[in-house]
Design a protein around this motif. Structure first.
Motif, short mmCIF file in Angstrom:
data_model
loop_
_atom_site.label_atom_id
_atom_site.label_comp_id
_atom_site.label_asym_id
_atom_site.label_seq_id
_atom_site.Cartn_x
_atom_site.Cartn_y
_atom_site.Cartn_z
N ALA A 288 31.32 40.45 41.15
CA ALA A 288 30.96 39.13 40.62
C ALA A 288 30.76 39.19 39.11
O ALA A 288 31.20 38.28 38.38
CB ALA A 288 29.70 38.61 41.30
N PHE A 289 30.14 40.25 38.62
CA PHE A 289 29.93 40.38 37.18
C PHE A 289 31.25 40.55 36.46
O PHE A 289 31.47 39.95 35.39
CB PHE A 289 29.02 41.58 36.89
CG PHE A 289 28.71 41.76 35.43
CD1 PHE A 289 27.84 40.91 34.77
CD2 PHE A 289 29.32 42.78 34.70
CE1 PHE A 289 27.57 41.06 33.42
CE2 PHE A 289 29.06 42.94 33.34
CZ PHE A 289 28.18 42.08 32.70
N ASN A 290 32.16 41.34 37.04
CA ASN A 290 33.48 41.50 36.43
C ASN A 290 34.20 40.16 36.33
O ASN A 290 34.75 39.81 35.27
CB ASN A 290 34.31 42.47 37.28
CG ASN A 290 35.76 42.57 36.80
OD1 ASN A 290 36.05 43.20 35.80
ND2 ASN A 290 36.66 41.93 37.53
N ASP A 291 34.19 39.39 37.41
CA ASP A 291 34.87 38.09 37.38
C ASP A 291 34.17 37.11 36.44
O ASP A 291 34.82 36.26 35.83
CB ASP A 291 34.94 37.51 38.79
CG ASP A 291 36.04 38.16 39.63
OD1 ASP A 291 36.80 38.99 39.07
OD2 ASP A 291 36.14 37.85 40.82
N PHE A 292 32.86 37.22 36.32
CA PHE A 292 32.14 36.38 35.37
C PHE A 292 32.62 36.64 33.94
O PHE A 292 32.83 35.71 33.15
CB PHE A 292 30.64 36.62 35.48
CG PHE A 292 29.83 35.85 34.46
CD1 PHE A 292 29.64 34.49 34.60
CD2 PHE A 292 29.28 36.50 33.36
CE1 PHE A 292 28.90 33.78 33.65
CE2 PHE A 292 28.55 35.79 32.42
CZ PHE A 292 28.35 34.43 32.56
N LEU A 293 32.80 37.91 33.61
CA LEU A 293 33.31 38.26 32.28
C LEU A 293 34.71 37.70 32.06
O LEU A 293 35.01 37.10 31.03
CB LEU A 293 33.33 39.78 32.10
CG LEU A 293 31.98 40.51 32.05
CD1 LEU A 293 32.21 42.01 31.95
CD2 LEU A 293 31.15 40.02 30.88
N VAL A 294 35.58 37.90 33.07
CA VAL A 294 36.97 37.45 32.95
C VAL A 294 37.05 35.95 32.78
O VAL A 294 37.68 35.43 31.84
CB VAL A 294 37.79 37.91 34.17
CG1 VAL A 294 39.18 37.28 34.15
CG2 VAL A 294 37.91 39.43 34.21
N PHE A 295 36.40 35.22 33.68
CA PHE A 295 36.55 33.76 33.67
C PHE A 295 35.65 33.10 32.64
O PHE A 295 35.94 31.99 32.19
CB PHE A 295 36.31 33.22 35.07
CG PHE A 295 37.30 33.78 36.06
CD1 PHE A 295 38.65 33.59 35.88
CD2 PHE A 295 36.88 34.53 37.14
CE1 PHE A 295 39.58 34.13 36.76
CE2 PHE A 295 37.78 35.08 38.03
CZ PHE A 295 39.14 34.88 37.83
N GLY A 296 34.58 33.78 32.24
CA GLY A 296 33.79 33.28 31.13
C GLY A 296 34.60 33.28 29.84
O GLY A 296 34.60 32.30 29.08
N MET A 297 35.34 34.36 29.61
CA MET A 297 36.19 34.42 28.43
C MET A 297 37.34 33.42 28.53
O MET A 297 37.75 32.82 27.55
CB MET A 297 36.75 35.84 28.26
CG MET A 297 37.51 36.05 26.95
SD MET A 297 36.51 35.69 25.49
CE MET A 297 35.26 36.99 25.60
N MET A 298 37.86 33.24 29.77
CA MET A 298 38.90 32.24 29.96
C MET A 298 38.39 30.85 29.59
O MET A 298 39.11 30.05 28.98
CB MET A 298 39.36 32.23 31.42
CG MET A 298 40.47 33.19 31.75
SD MET A 298 40.95 33.10 33.48
CE MET A 298 41.65 31.46 33.56
N ALA A 299 37.15 30.56 29.97
CA ALA A 299 36.58 29.25 29.68
C ALA A 299 36.50 29.00 28.18
O ALA A 299 36.83 27.92 27.68
CB ALA A 299 35.20 29.12 30.31
N ILE A 300 36.06 30.03 27.45
CA ILE A 300 35.96 29.90 26.00
C ILE A 300 37.33 29.67 25.38
O ILE A 300 37.53 28.78 24.55
CB ILE A 300 35.30 31.16 25.39
CG1 ILE A 300 33.84 31.27 25.86
CG2 ILE A 300 35.36 31.12 23.86
CD1 ILE A 300 33.18 32.59 25.50
N GLY A 301 38.30 30.47 25.82
CA GLY A 301 39.65 30.36 25.27
C GLY A 301 40.35 29.08 25.67
O GLY A 301 41.13 28.51 24.90
N SER A 302 40.05 28.61 26.90
CA SER A 302 40.75 27.45 27.40
C SER A 302 40.44 26.18 26.61
O SER A 302 41.30 25.34 26.41
CB SER A 302 40.41 27.24 28.88
OG SER A 302 41.18 26.22 29.44
#
Length: 415
Positions: free
Chosen positions: A347-361
């Motif tokens: 869950a922490f790994n996916d939080f990092l991945v999709f958190g960065m996606m949110a910022i970039g998106s």
């Protein structure tokens, strides 16, 4: 003892294979959710938004939902079991379709953004399918389990865009309204499938067992895996999110856009039929590196022209690159934790991945509107170089440590 262990592994792998079939089917149906949103989000956004620069906000809200749902998904899975999280996720997917259709019918940009956010929550649950597939599997079968579940996305690549193509004009003049209603029905079917997944609730000892999260995530192996995931998925999302609107601005049709997204999704998941075998043969870091290089190659194609063929080639190569880099990074994550640690680490790994996606998106619409399609592609190169550098350093350090341990084992007085 070895015979008993082997028998347990065979039994576990048999159960895992049954789960893989269900999770692959769920992956295919869940992929229709994301395909509908990515194929229509920017176009509907451009129609409903007060300004063109906000056109990709609905897709950004989907990505925010992906990030926001990762930690709750891990917590629900840890407390009540993965199956409970899966059923809740498909329920959110049904609500996504109903609310999205209502928002289009009533021309509400804000409500449409809420719908895509809920779609992101659904997507965040679906992202855990790949890790769930490896639960209880032998070490040799884990990469293949992850890969086969991801292969279900091939059918999403066909189902999602075709669903849009067949239904987008049904409720004229409300483009795509009926598409979202059908997507709600597809999510209900997915709910029936995930309800049959054989995943018992975690044992009480697993709720608080394992090492502290900080200890796990500061391992060089985890840092490399998470960083490559953080680079591969957001960079793919940046280009994919911008492509449909860029194609429209270049005078290409919605059918051209749907075709590109369809083959992009097929390219994202099609290699999964053999990615796991490639990881087993060549190791995960090499496959991740190949994927990152392919993402850079896709950006290069995007810079080379603005025809439909250029867009399609960009999206297809981008999809293959994402498959290698993201599945490879996921396999690396599986090497960094113990069974009782899996939910919190994944869950922490996916939080990092999709958190960065949110910022970039959120920046993708501004980037495309203000600087054009070329700028979107140019942004890909620096993160890819960073990912390759970190991956190389960690892999070199691991090989060097293994050689030293071998020398010390053979000559214990050498050091």
């Amino acid at each position: 003892m070895l015979d008993v262990t082997s028998a347990h592994e065979i039994a576990d792998d048999a159960r895992v294979r049954a789960n893989v079939v269900r999770l692959a089917a769920a992956q295919a149906l869940t992929g229709a959710n994301s395909a509908v949103i990515f194929a229509t989000g920017a176009i509907v956004g451009a129609t409903l938004a007060p300004d063109m620069s906000f056109a990709t906000v609905p897709i950004s809200m989907y990505v925010v939902g992906l990030a926001a749902g990762t930690l709750p998904t891990g917590a629900i899975s840890r407390r009540f079991g993965r199956r409970a999280a899966f059923v809740i996720g498909t329920g959110l997917g049904t609500l996504t379709g109903l609310l999205g259709s209502f928002a289009i019918l009533h021309s509400s940009f804000a409500l449409f953004c809420v719908a895509t956010f809920l779609g992101g929550l659904y997507g965040s649950v679906a992202q855990s399918y790949r890790f769930a597939a490896a639960d209880g599997a032998s070490a040799a079968y884990r990469p293949k389990a992850v890969s086969w579940v991801m292969a279900g996305g091939v059918f999403a690549g066909v189902l999602g865009p075709q669903l849009v193509q067949w239904t987008m004009d049904v409720w004229q003049p409300y483009l795509f309204a009926f598409s979202f209603l059908v997507q709600a029905a597809v999510a209900l079917i997915a709910m029936g499938i995930v309800a049959g997944v054989d995943m018992p609730k975690p044992a009480p000892a697993d709720l608080h067992g394992g090492r502290p999260l900080l200890t796990i995530v500061t391992q060089p192996r985890f840092i490399a895996a998470a960083l490559c995931g953080v680079i591969s998925y957001p960079m793919m999302n940046l280009v994919m999110t911008s492509a449909p609107l860029a194609m429209k601005l270049c005078g290409l049709s919605v059918s051209d856009s749907n075709f590109g997204i369809q083959w992009h999704i097929v390219a994202m998941y099609g290699p999964s039929f053999f990615t796991g075998a490639l990881i087993s043969r060549f190791n995960a870091p090499k496959i991740v590196a190949a994927g990152l290089l392919l993402e850079a190659a896709a950006a290069g194609i995007g810079l080379s022209g603005l025809t439909a063929m250029h867009f399609w080639a960009t999206l297809i190569v981008l999809g293959v690159g994402w498959n290698f880099s993201f599945i490879g990074a996921s396999a690396l994550v599986l090497e960094t934790h113990r069974p009782q640690e899996r939910n919190k680490v994944q869950a922490f790994n996916d939080f990092l991945v999709f958190g960065m996606m949110a910022i970039g998106s959120f920046s993708s619409g501004q980037l495309l509107a203000n600087y054009g399609w070329s700028a979107v592609n140019l942004v890909v190169f620096p993160p890819v170089v960073l990912g390759l550098a970190v991956l190389s350093l960690v892999s070199y350090a691991r090989r060097r440590k293994a050689r030293l341990e071998a020398v010390m084992g053979e000559f214990p007085d050498a050091v």
